[in-house]
Write an enzyme that holds these catalytic residues in place. Structure first.
Site, PDB file in Angstrom:
ATOM      1  CG  ASP A 110       2.382   9.841 -13.111  1.00  0.00           C
ATOM      2  OD1 ASP A 110       1.391   9.417 -13.714  1.00  0.00           O
ATOM      3  OD2 ASP A 110       2.603   9.612 -11.908  1.00  0.00           O
ATOM      4  CD  GLU A 142      -3.202  10.312  -9.915  1.00  0.00           C
ATOM      5  OE1 GLU A 142      -4.111  10.835  -9.237  1.00  0.00           O
ATOM      6  OE2 GLU A 142      -2.038  10.160  -9.501  1.00  0.00           O
ATOM      7  CD  GLU A 208      -1.553   4.460  -5.734  1.00  0.00           C
ATOM      8  OE1 GLU A 208      -1.350   4.965  -6.860  1.00  0.00           O
ATOM      9  OE2 GLU A 208      -1.062   4.929  -4.685  1.00  0.00           O
TER      10      GLU A 208
HETATM   11  N1  LIG Z   1       7.429   6.581  -1.817  1.00  0.00           N
HETATM   12  C1  LIG Z   1       6.206   6.538  -2.373  1.00  0.00           C
HETATM   13  N2  LIG Z   1       5.608   5.356  -2.541  1.00  0.00           N
HETATM   14  C2  LIG Z   1       4.375   5.265  -3.117  1.00  0.00           C
HETATM   15  O1  LIG Z   1       3.856   4.145  -3.282  1.00  0.00           O
HETATM   16  C3  LIG Z   1       3.747   6.477  -3.559  1.00  0.00           C
HETATM   17  C4  LIG Z   1       4.415   7.690  -3.373  1.00  0.00           C
HETATM   18  N3  LIG Z   1       5.640   7.693  -2.775  1.00  0.00           N
HETATM   19  N4  LIG Z   1       3.882   8.876  -3.765  1.00  0.00           N
HETATM   20  C5  LIG Z   1       2.699   8.895  -4.581  1.00  0.00           C
HETATM   21  C6  LIG Z   1       1.793   7.832  -4.200  1.00  0.00           C
HETATM   22  C7  LIG Z   1       1.186   7.988  -2.826  1.00  0.00           C
HETATM   23  N5  LIG Z   1       0.951   6.619  -2.471  1.00  0.00           N
HETATM   24  C8  LIG Z   1       0.695   6.175  -1.184  1.00  0.00           C
HETATM   25  C9  LIG Z   1       1.273   6.795  -0.114  1.00  0.00           C
HETATM   26  C10 LIG Z   1       1.052   6.360   1.164  1.00  0.00           C
HETATM   27  C11 LIG Z   1       0.231   5.293   1.393  1.00  0.00           C
HETATM   28  C12 LIG Z   1       0.012   4.847   2.801  1.00  0.00           C
HETATM   29  O2  LIG Z   1       0.507   5.447   3.735  1.00  0.00           O
HETATM   30  N6  LIG Z   1      -0.713   3.765   3.001  1.00  0.00           N
HETATM   31  C13 LIG Z   1      -0.889   3.166   4.348  1.00  0.00           C
HETATM   32  C14 LIG Z   1      -2.259   3.404   4.877  1.00  0.00           C
HETATM   33  C15 LIG Z   1      -3.345   2.641   4.170  1.00  0.00           C
HETATM   34  C16 LIG Z   1      -4.699   2.778   4.838  1.00  0.00           C
HETATM   35  O3  LIG Z   1      -4.916   3.715   5.595  1.00  0.00           O
HETATM   36  O4  LIG Z   1      -5.547   1.911   4.575  1.00  0.00           O
HETATM   37  C17 LIG Z   1      -0.574   1.675   4.264  1.00  0.00           C
HETATM   38  O5  LIG Z   1      -0.184   1.120   5.304  1.00  0.00           O
HETATM   39  O6  LIG Z   1      -0.661   1.093   3.176  1.00  0.00           O
HETATM   40  C18 LIG Z   1      -0.357   4.652   0.317  1.00  0.00           C
HETATM   41  C19 LIG Z   1      -0.124   5.101  -0.982  1.00  0.00           C
HETATM   42  C20 LIG Z   1       1.468   5.727  -3.480  1.00  0.00           C
HETATM   43  N7  LIG Z   1       2.456   6.513  -4.131  1.00  0.00           N
HETATM   44  C1  LIG Z   2       2.850   4.738  -7.856  1.00  0.00           C
HETATM   45  C2  LIG Z   2       2.770   5.007  -9.327  1.00  0.00           C
HETATM   46  C3  LIG Z   2       1.698   4.221  -9.979  1.00  0.00           C
HETATM   47  C4  LIG Z   2       2.651   6.473  -9.624  1.00  0.00           C
HETATM   48  O1  LIG Z   2       1.678   6.973 -10.115  1.00  0.00           O
HETATM   49  C5  LIG Z   2       3.796   7.318  -9.283  1.00  0.00           C
HETATM   50  O2  LIG Z   2       4.882   6.794  -8.938  1.00  0.00           O
HETATM   51  O3  LIG Z   2       3.655   8.548  -9.377  1.00  0.00           O
HETATM   52 MG   LIG Z   3       1.718   9.108 -10.030  1.00  0.00          MG
END
Ligand SMILES: Nc1nc(=O)c2c([nH]1)NC[C@@H]1CN(c3ccc(C(=O)N[C@@H](CCC(=O)O)C(=O)O)cc3)CN21
Ligand SMILES: CC(C)C(=O)C(=O)O
Ligand SMILES: [Mg+2]
Length: 292
Positions: A110, A142, A208
């Site tokens: 990445d 990205e 995503e």
């Molecule tokens: N541990 C981890 N998992 C991930 O999938 C991830 C990371 N870190 N770090 C980089 C990005 C950040 N991402 C994320 C981090 C948090 C949410 C999250 O909290 N989503 C909530 C709220 C969604 C909303 O408000 O609609 C969920 O319940 O899905 C989503 C993607 C995906 N990626």
């Molecule tokens: C969640 C994936 C697609 C990513 O970009 C990451 O792990 O950094």
């Molecule tokens: Mg990433």
């Protein structure tokens, strides 16, 4: 050394950029043959993140075809809250560890925030570090249509590029937090971004947090594989952060995560049992000690 077939294939036919109706300049379109073959056969596959030697070795042996050294190392290795503070220097050694351990899997690095958006030249310099020092097989960045010049230069230089659209965590501060992308009248833009990345030469695209029907539409329209995370079941592949999938991380996981193990519980119990044995004198025993 890795045996995976990443050799780019030149395609003789040249297609115009989406929507312009203008003949495009000839350019190399990178296709990863075994990933293309799986798309054509409708075989779905899984990508996982990996940040170190043992995780890479285990996932490689489990048959995971693509490992992503994500900038998610920011919040899963380095203890940051987001991916924004992650630098190239943080990630290069992790990429090197993963490529050293993976025998068959393709390893994608990445590109972190700020290391590629300034210009195609900056993107090439950064990607070159990941290829030379990290021994990565490909890079991921990205962004959609605005990243076309960067993707084109990397592809021209012989670097396979994976795109990433929808919710792009590096721009969470402009997107206004962890939000589903492509709802309502922004759906067509997401499709155009995906097509622009494909035309620029990407060999696959991560989507995503995109509504499942829209991700299905993009998957149908693209000839390259789509990799979903919170993008429904119709993508060609799925990706999860391994500590989410294996239940290593605490707290509430995003909705798109499914937990396949309880490594946090398992490791916590092992640490407590070890500490208890040391306290009681049960460890080390004779078999763990050396005679004179
Ligand atoms: N541990 C981890 N998992 C991930 O999938 C991830 C990371 N870190 N770090 C980089 C990005 C950040 N991402 C994320 C981090 C948090 C949410 C999250 O909290 N989503 C909530 C709220 C969604 C909303 O408000 O609609 C969920 O319940 O899905 C989503 C993607 C995906 N990626
Ligand atoms: C969640 C994936 C697609 C990513 O970009 C990451 O792990 O950094
Ligand atoms: Mg990433």
């Amino acid at each position: 050394m890795s045996e995976h077939p990443t050799s780019p294939t030149s395609s003789p036919e040249v297609t115009a950029p989406y929507g312009t109706g203008v003949q495009a300049a000839p350019q190399r379109r990178v296709r990863i043959p075994h990933l293309q073959a799986m798309k054509e056969r409708g075989e779905k596959w899984a990508m996982l993140t990996a940040y170190d030697m043992y995780s890479a070795e285990i996932f490689d042996e489990a048959g995971i075809p693509v490992l992503l050294v994500g900038d998610s190392a920011g919040n899963n290795v380095y203890g940051f809250e987001t991916t924004v503070p992650v630098t190239v220097d943080h990630l290069v050694p992790l990429v090197r560890a993963v490529t050293s351990a993976a025998r068959r899997a393709m390893v994608v690095a990445d590109l972190p925030f700020g290391s590629y958006q300034a210009s195609p030249q900056q993107a090439l310099a950064t990607a070159t570090r990941f290829m030379k020092e990290g021994m990565a097989h490909a890079v991921k960045l990205e962004g959609g249509a605005p990243m076309v010049p960067e993707v084109e230069l990397l592809v021209r230089a012989g670097i396979p590029v994976m795109g990433h659209i929808g919710f792009t965590p590096q721009s969470e501060h402009v997107l206004g937090g962890y939000k589903v992308q492509g709802r309502g009248d922004t759906a067509d833009r997401l499709v155009e971004d995906a097509l622009a990345l494909q035309e620029a030469g990407c060999f696959a695209v991560v989507m995503e947090m995109v509504p499942a029907p829209l991700a299905a539409r993009v998957t149908e329209v693209l000839s390259i594989p789509t990799i979903g995370i919170g993008a429904g079941p119709e993508c060609d592949a799925q990706v999860l952060v391994w500590q989410d999938m294996a239940g290593l991380r605490g707290g509430k996981a995003p909705r798109f995560v499914k937990k396949y193990a309880d490594l946090r519980g398992e490791l916590g119990r092992a640490a407590a049992a070890y500490a208890a044995d040391v306290a009681s004198g049960a460890f080390p025993a004779g078999e763990h000690s050396f005679a004179e």
